[in-house]
Design a protein around this motif. Structure first.
Motif, PDB file in Angstrom:
ATOM      1  N   PHE A   4      45.557  30.475  41.520  1.00  0.00           N
ATOM      2  CA  PHE A   4      45.867  31.836  40.811  1.00  0.00           C
ATOM      3  C   PHE A   4      46.633  31.754  39.487  1.00  0.00           C
ATOM      4  O   PHE A   4      46.725  32.752  38.762  1.00  0.00           O
ATOM      5  CB  PHE A   4      46.547  32.736  42.016  1.00  0.00           C
ATOM      6  CG  PHE A   4      45.925  32.962  43.131  1.00  0.00           C
ATOM      7  CD1 PHE A   4      44.907  33.825  43.276  1.00  0.00           C
ATOM      8  CD2 PHE A   4      46.729  32.356  44.102  1.00  0.00           C
ATOM      9  CE1 PHE A   4      44.231  33.886  44.484  1.00  0.00           C
ATOM     10  CE2 PHE A   4      45.775  32.730  45.535  1.00  0.00           C
ATOM     11  CZ  PHE A   4      44.968  33.425  45.667  1.00  0.00           C
ATOM     12  N   PHE A   5      47.208  30.579  39.511  1.00  0.00           N
ATOM     13  CA  PHE A   5      47.877  30.642  38.030  1.00  0.00           C
ATOM     14  C   PHE A   5      47.529  29.597  37.038  1.00  0.00           C
ATOM     15  O   PHE A   5      48.174  29.143  35.801  1.00  0.00           O
ATOM     16  CB  PHE A   5      49.307  30.071  38.452  1.00  0.00           C
ATOM     17  CG  PHE A   5      49.987  31.169  39.415  1.00  0.00           C
ATOM     18  CD1 PHE A   5      50.483  32.426  38.765  1.00  0.00           C
ATOM     19  CD2 PHE A   5      50.284  30.865  40.653  1.00  0.00           C
ATOM     20  CE1 PHE A   5      51.093  33.452  39.716  1.00  0.00           C
ATOM     21  CE2 PHE A   5      50.797  31.758  41.512  1.00  0.00           C
ATOM     22  CZ  PHE A   5      51.149  33.092  40.916  1.00  0.00           C
ATOM     23  N   LYS A   6      46.161  28.933  37.155  1.00  0.00           N
ATOM     24  CA  LYS A   6      45.575  28.069  36.282  1.00  0.00           C
ATOM     25  C   LYS A   6      45.269  28.796  35.079  1.00  0.00           C
ATOM     26  O   LYS A   6      44.752  29.946  34.987  1.00  0.00           O
ATOM     27  CB  LYS A   6      44.457  27.542  36.883  1.00  0.00           C
ATOM     28  CG  LYS A   6      44.737  26.308  37.808  1.00  0.00           C
ATOM     29  CD  LYS A   6      43.364  25.605  38.063  1.00  0.00           C
ATOM     30  CE  LYS A   6      43.535  24.423  39.050  1.00  0.00           C
ATOM     31  NZ  LYS A   6      42.187  23.842  39.780  1.00  0.00           N
ATOM     32  N   LYS A   7      45.403  28.293  33.893  1.00  0.00           N
ATOM     33  CA  LYS A   7      45.185  28.877  32.625  1.00  0.00           C
ATOM     34  C   LYS A   7      43.671  28.553  32.143  1.00  0.00           C
ATOM     35  O   LYS A   7      43.135  27.526  32.168  1.00  0.00           O
ATOM     36  CB  LYS A   7      46.265  28.555  31.415  1.00  0.00           C
ATOM     37  CG  LYS A   7      47.525  29.013  31.762  1.00  0.00           C
ATOM     38  CD  LYS A   7      48.445  28.985  30.555  1.00  0.00           C
ATOM     39  CE  LYS A   7      49.756  29.391  30.897  1.00  0.00           C
ATOM     40  NZ  LYS A   7      50.580  30.167  29.790  1.00  0.00           N
ATOM     41  N   LYS A   8      42.989  29.593  31.810  1.00  0.00           N
ATOM     42  CA  LYS A   8      41.627  29.224  31.305  1.00  0.00           C
ATOM     43  C   LYS A   8      41.476  29.582  29.751  1.00  0.00           C
ATOM     44  O   LYS A   8      42.402  30.179  29.210  1.00  0.00           O
ATOM     45  CB  LYS A   8      40.848  30.661  31.817  1.00  0.00           C
ATOM     46  CG  LYS A   8      40.290  30.401  33.141  1.00  0.00           C
ATOM     47  CD  LYS A   8      39.390  31.610  33.517  1.00  0.00           C
ATOM     48  CE  LYS A   8      38.853  31.355  35.087  1.00  0.00           C
ATOM     49  NZ  LYS A   8      38.078  32.498  35.315  1.00  0.00           N
ATOM     50  N   ALA A   9      40.588  28.738  29.399  1.00  0.00           N
ATOM     51  CA  ALA A   9      40.340  28.886  27.828  1.00  0.00           C
ATOM     52  C   ALA A   9      39.999  30.133  27.417  1.00  0.00           C
ATOM     53  O   ALA A   9      39.295  30.978  28.626  1.00  0.00           O
ATOM     54  CB  ALA A   9      39.244  27.969  27.564  1.00  0.00           C
ATOM     55  N   SER A  10      40.206  30.715  26.243  1.00  0.00           N
ATOM     56  CA  SER A  10      39.885  32.122  26.044  1.00  0.00           C
ATOM     57  C   SER A  10      38.337  32.279  25.843  1.00  0.00           C
ATOM     58  O   SER A  10      37.844  33.517  26.524  1.00  0.00           O
ATOM     59  CB  SER A  10      40.587  32.357  24.513  1.00  0.00           C
ATOM     60  OG  SER A  10      39.815  31.619  23.770  1.00  0.00           O
ATOM     61  N   GLY A  11      37.575  31.255  25.676  1.00  0.00           N
ATOM     62  CA  GLY A  11      36.095  31.667  25.754  1.00  0.00           C
ATOM     63  C   GLY A  11      35.678  31.853  27.245  1.00  0.00           C
ATOM     64  O   GLY A  11      34.951  32.628  27.621  1.00  0.00           O
ATOM     65  N   ASP A  12      36.089  31.156  28.352  1.00  0.00           N
ATOM     66  CA  ASP A  12      35.979  31.337  29.873  1.00  0.00           C
ATOM     67  C   ASP A  12      36.548  32.356  30.165  1.00  0.00           C
ATOM     68  O   ASP A  12      35.853  33.297  30.942  1.00  0.00           O
ATOM     69  CB  ASP A  12      36.772  30.197  30.505  1.00  0.00           C
ATOM     70  CG  ASP A  12      36.123  28.891  30.362  1.00  0.00           C
ATOM     71  OD1 ASP A  12      35.018  28.887  29.941  1.00  0.00           O
ATOM     72  OD2 ASP A  12      36.605  27.954  30.541  1.00  0.00           O
ATOM     73  N   MET A  13      37.402  32.986  29.924  1.00  0.00           N
ATOM     74  CA  MET A  13      38.183  34.386  30.011  1.00  0.00           C
ATOM     75  C   MET A  13      37.340  35.520  29.892  1.00  0.00           C
ATOM     76  O   MET A  13      37.010  36.518  30.425  1.00  0.00           O
ATOM     77  CB  MET A  13      39.692  34.494  29.655  1.00  0.00           C
ATOM     78  CG  MET A  13      40.722  33.780  30.357  1.00  0.00           C
ATOM     79  SD  MET A  13      42.253  33.889  29.744  1.00  0.00           S
ATOM     80  CE  MET A  13      42.797  35.537  29.974  1.00  0.00           C
ATOM     81  N   ALA A  14      36.871  35.319  28.298  1.00  0.00           N
ATOM     82  CA  ALA A  14      35.951  36.457  27.540  1.00  0.00           C
ATOM     83  C   ALA A  14      34.696  36.448  28.628  1.00  0.00           C
ATOM     84  O   ALA A  14      34.008  37.487  29.031  1.00  0.00           O
ATOM     85  CB  ALA A  14      35.559  36.114  26.151  1.00  0.00           C
TER      86      ALA A  14
END
Length: 91
Positions: A4-14
């Motif tokens: 639940f707390f892993k950070k994603k790259a902004s491209g993956d989030m988009a």
């Protein structure tokens, strides 16, 4: 809990946001509701299995109803399972 707390790259989030927007448009519900559904599914399934939440794919599709009423919306979830939890332990 790391899932639940892993950070994603902004491209993956988009990309994830766009997928949720497309799915929510088909289901006629908001992206926020679709995100809540996704999070709830992850939470429940994670109680019993170790899953790959990053690869989880939820879609709204059309399927024929059993009653012959034509096409109806259906929730499709592809949830990669890494391992089972509590093997042999029926809590």
């Amino acid at each position: 809990m790391d899932v639940f707390f892993k950070k994603k790259a902004s491209g993956d989030m988009a990309k994830d946001r766009l997928k949720l927007l497309l799915v929510s448009d088909r289901a006629n519900c908001s992206p926020e509701i679709m995100e809540m559904i996704k999070n709830d599914i992850i939470k429940v399934i994670s109680k019993y299995m170790e899953i790959d939440a990053e690869a989880l794919d939820i879609q709204i599709t059309q399927t024929e109803s059993d009653e012959g009423n034509g096409a109806v919306p259906a929730l499709y979830a592809n949830i990669p399972i890494k391992d089972m939890k509590n093997k042999g332990n029926n809590e």
